[in-house]
Design a protein around this motif. Structure first.
Motif, PDB file in Angstrom:
ATOM      1  N   SER A 123      54.886 104.168  79.482  1.00 39.27           N
ATOM      2  CA  SER A 123      55.689 103.025  79.032  1.00 39.27           C
ATOM      3  C   SER A 123      57.191 103.260  79.057  1.00 39.27           C
ATOM      4  CB  SER A 123      55.282 102.585  77.607  1.00 39.27           C
ATOM      5  OG  SER A 123      55.759 103.487  76.629  1.00 39.27           O
ATOM      6  N   GLY A 124      57.658 104.277  79.773  1.00 37.28           N
ATOM      7  CA  GLY A 124      59.095 104.485  79.899  1.00 37.28           C
ATOM      8  C   GLY A 124      59.712 103.270  80.569  1.00 37.28           C
ATOM      9  N   VAL A 187      62.932 112.444  71.568  1.00 31.01           N
ATOM     10  CA  VAL A 187      62.254 111.320  72.214  1.00 31.01           C
ATOM     11  C   VAL A 187      60.830 111.725  72.562  1.00 31.01           C
ATOM     12  CG1 VAL A 187      62.296 109.700  74.143  1.00 31.01           C
ATOM     13  CG2 VAL A 187      64.443 110.581  73.220  1.00 31.01           C
ATOM     14  N   SER A 190      56.129 109.229  75.478  1.00 32.64           N
ATOM     15  CA  SER A 190      55.807 107.823  75.734  1.00 32.64           C
ATOM     16  C   SER A 190      57.033 106.921  75.694  1.00 32.64           C
ATOM     17  CB  SER A 190      54.776 107.324  74.719  1.00 32.64           C
ATOM     18  OG  SER A 190      55.304 107.377  73.413  1.00 32.64           O
ATOM     19  N   SER A 191      58.164 107.434  75.192  1.00 30.56           N
ATOM     20  CA  SER A 191      59.370 106.620  75.065  1.00 30.56           C
ATOM     21  C   SER A 191      60.486 107.051  76.003  1.00 30.56           C
ATOM     22  CB  SER A 191      59.882 106.673  73.614  1.00 30.56           C
ATOM     23  OG  SER A 191      58.916 106.165  72.721  1.00 30.56           O
ATOM     24  N   ARG A 193      63.143 107.385  78.910  1.00 31.71           N
ATOM     25  CA  ARG A 193      63.795 106.442  79.789  1.00 31.71           C
ATOM     26  C   ARG A 193      64.850 107.193  80.606  1.00 31.71           C
ATOM     27  NH1 ARG A 193      66.838 103.075  75.022  1.00 31.71           N
ATOM     28  NH2 ARG A 193      68.738 104.335  74.856  1.00 31.71           N
TER      29      ARG A 193
END
Length: 249
Positions: A123-124, A187, A190-191, A193
């Motif tokens: 889900s990045g 971070v 799953s997070s 970016r």
């Protein structure tokens, strides 16, 4: 479609262009969407060559167009500028890291009409303009050799590369990987970016390797075998060695 089959992909980074958190077309970008942008500028009467490279002439034409339409004249094509120029909403694009026959990796924009804007891997998702500028800067040095203690284009080690790239975009970071690891906000995987720092434990306990997350499970770093290169961290060696990430932007 045949062109896609010819690409030897080193990885795939997908961003959304459009919406309040999407990317934008700006100086240094390249690819088919840039060429289409230039064609629209030329049709509007601006002296631009549709060569697919967002250079100074294109940026100046965009600034002139923006000024004439009472938009912020920053030379960056976001949703408002794109809408004013083309009469349509900014479409979705993906960034592809391609490997040429000589092994050099490059990054360019390509149309991605089927993509809805969501990233499937962990889900990045989206990054701000500074983070995207950092990832674009980082890929300029793909192929530069590894040099222990290296901090410039004659050769980088992993933390020296990160420090150099972030400094080019006005962000000061400490020199050592373990020092960089103690910065910013932790971070989860799953997070992640684009622009986040990712860290690995390789030849010794603790932080012994670091890189810059590029999106879609890919990161760029200074490796002893390939120099500056993009690698996959969703499985295999780098996934096994992964110990955490920090957000400094």
């Amino acid at each position: 479609m045949q062109d896609w089959k010819k690409l030897a992909l080193a990885g795939l980074l997908i961003f959304t262009m459009g919406g309040h958190c999407g990317a934008a077309m700006q100086l240094g970008d390249s690819g088919a969407p840039i060429r289409e942008l230039q064609r629209n500028l030329a049709a509007a009467g601006y002296d631009v060559t549709a060569d697919g490279s967002y250079g100074p002439a294109t940026a100046q034409a965009v600034k002139s167009f923006q000024a004439s339409h009472h938009l912020a004249a920053d030379g960056v094509v976001g949703p408002e500028t794109y809408q004013a120029l083309t009469g349509t909403a900014m479409p979705k694009y993906k960034i592809v890291i391609e490997r040429s026959e000589n092994g050099r990796q490059t990054l360019s924009w390509h149309p991605n009409p089927q993509h809805g804007g969501a990233i499937d891997w962990q889900s990045g998702t989206f990054a701000g303009q500074t983070a995207l500028a950092v990832t674009a800067e980082a890929q300029k040095y793909i192929g530069v050799p590894y040099r222990f203690g290296g901090t410039d284009t004659h050769g980088f080690d992993c933390s020296g590369f990160i420090q150099y790239v972030f400094r080019k975009k006005g962000v000061a970071l400490p020199r050592a990987a373990d020092e960089q690891y103690h910065l910013g906000t932790q971070v989860s995987r799953s997070s992640l970016r684009p622009g986040d720092l990712v860290f690995f434990s390789t030849y010794e306990d603790g932080v012994s390797h670091s890189g810059i997350y590029m999106g879609e499970g890919q990161f760029i770093s200074a490796t002893t075998s390939q120099g500056i290169a993009v690698a996959d961290m969703t499985s295999g060696y780098w996934s096994d060695c992964y110990i955490g990430a920090k957000r400094v932007l």
